[in-house]
Design a protein around this motif. Structure first.
Motif, short mmCIF file in Angstrom:
data_model
loop_
_atom_site.label_atom_id
_atom_site.label_comp_id
_atom_site.label_asym_id
_atom_site.label_seq_id
_atom_site.Cartn_x
_atom_site.Cartn_y
_atom_site.Cartn_z
N TYR A 22 43.71 46.66 27.27
CA TYR A 22 45.04 46.84 27.75
C TYR A 22 45.40 45.27 27.90
O TYR A 22 46.37 44.61 27.31
N LEU A 23 44.59 44.51 28.73
CA LEU A 23 44.74 43.22 28.66
C LEU A 23 44.94 42.40 27.51
O LEU A 23 45.64 41.44 27.54
N LEU A 24 44.16 42.59 26.66
CA LEU A 24 43.96 41.77 25.34
C LEU A 24 45.07 42.24 24.53
O LEU A 24 46.03 41.42 24.00
N ALA A 25 45.75 43.67 24.59
CA ALA A 25 46.61 44.00 23.78
C ALA A 25 48.15 43.69 24.23
O ALA A 25 48.93 43.52 23.45
N SER A 26 48.05 43.47 25.73
CA SER A 26 49.58 43.10 26.29
C SER A 26 49.67 41.73 26.14
O SER A 26 50.78 41.13 26.40
N GLY A 27 48.63 40.87 25.68
CA GLY A 27 48.77 39.23 25.75
C GLY A 27 48.35 38.93 27.14
O GLY A 27 48.50 37.58 27.13
N THR A 28 47.94 39.52 28.19
CA THR A 28 47.68 39.02 29.34
C THR A 28 46.57 38.39 29.31
O THR A 28 46.61 36.94 30.05
N VAL A 29 45.54 38.43 28.60
CA VAL A 29 44.47 37.73 28.35
C VAL A 29 44.46 37.89 26.83
O VAL A 29 44.43 38.67 26.14
N ARG A 30 43.84 36.59 26.01
CA ARG A 30 43.84 36.54 24.66
C ARG A 30 42.39 36.34 24.20
O ARG A 30 41.59 35.93 25.05
N LYS A 31 41.92 36.78 23.27
CA LYS A 31 40.39 36.73 22.70
C LYS A 31 40.29 35.11 22.66
O LYS A 31 38.94 34.92 23.06
N THR A 32 40.95 34.23 22.48
CA THR A 32 40.70 32.99 22.30
C THR A 32 40.49 32.51 23.77
O THR A 32 39.40 31.54 24.05
N ASP A 33 41.12 33.09 24.80
CA ASP A 33 40.73 32.83 26.11
C ASP A 33 39.38 33.14 26.60
O ASP A 33 38.81 32.48 27.34
N VAL A 34 39.02 34.38 26.09
CA VAL A 34 37.64 34.84 26.56
C VAL A 34 36.52 33.80 25.83
O VAL A 34 35.83 33.55 26.47
N VAL A 35 36.83 33.46 24.52
CA VAL A 35 35.80 32.72 23.95
C VAL A 35 36.10 31.39 24.41
O VAL A 35 35.04 30.62 24.47
N LEU A 36 36.96 30.82 24.73
CA LEU A 36 37.17 29.45 25.56
C LEU A 36 36.38 29.27 26.59
O LEU A 36 35.74 28.47 27.26
N ALA A 37 36.37 30.44 27.51
CA ALA A 37 35.71 30.53 28.89
C ALA A 37 34.31 30.68 28.90
O ALA A 37 33.48 29.96 29.49
N ILE A 38 33.66 31.10 27.63
CA ILE A 38 32.45 31.42 27.34
C ILE A 38 31.84 29.98 26.90
O ILE A 38 30.69 29.71 27.26
N ILE A 39 32.47 29.15 26.09
CA ILE A 39 31.84 28.18 25.33
C ILE A 39 32.40 26.95 26.26
O ILE A 39 32.07 25.63 25.80
#
Length: 171
Positions: A22-39
């Protein structure tokens, strides 16, 4: 009068995974945010150690650590802790859907809602989301429905009640 009657109890893994989608689909968190947080942190460390501009490395490191902590909390840790600390997520849910209303019951709660409380119906592979606002939504595991006929009846009632077609999400 047609009704759909479901009972379910969330598992921690199921709940956390559904909220993450839901967080990804609603735009609250973006996939790029997760990737940036990891790398982000390893990249900031490289800048710090390989650059002659140590202040830039420190600034990048502090920023990426902070960003990673925020995303980590929103996407992972916060959802696990929310499930563990909120008793209602461990209760059995009983919901009855009809054309006119939704009856919602747990051991500690009994409410009757009109369909127009919700503004949208979203569907993922594992569950349905009845959305009120971007931050307020109900998660209904598909496993709670007896079969395809019940799912179809629910979808028809929800689409009619919310006034919106179902939105498929894959996150």
């Amino acid at each position: 009068m047609e009704q759909v009657d479901i009972r379910f109890q969330y598992t921690e893994r199921e709940y956390v995974k559904a909220v993450q989608k839901y967080l990804l689909a609603s735009g609250t968190v973006r996939k790029t945010d997760v990737v940036l947080a990891i790398i982000g942190v390893p990249c900031a460390l490289l800048v710090f150690f390989l650059s002659s501009l140590k202040w830039l490395g420190i600034l990048l490191l502090v920023g990426t650590v902070w960003f990673s902590c925020v995303i980590g909390y929103l996407y992972w840790y916060g959802q696990v802790m929310k499930f563990r600390k909120t008793p209602k997520y461990k209760e059995e849910y009983h919901m009855v859907f009809s054309e006119e209303r939704i009856l919602f019951e747990t051991a500690t709660l009994h409410s009757e809602l009109k369909w127009d409380t919700y503004t949208a119906l979203w569907e993922s592979k594992e569950c349905y989301y009845l959305v009120q606002t971007k931050q307020i939504y109900s998660i209904l595991p598909k496993r709670a429905f007896a079969g395809d006929a019940e799912k179809t009846a629910f979808e028809r009632m929800a689409e009619h009640g919310t006034g919106c077609p179902k939105r498929k999400i894959e996150a």
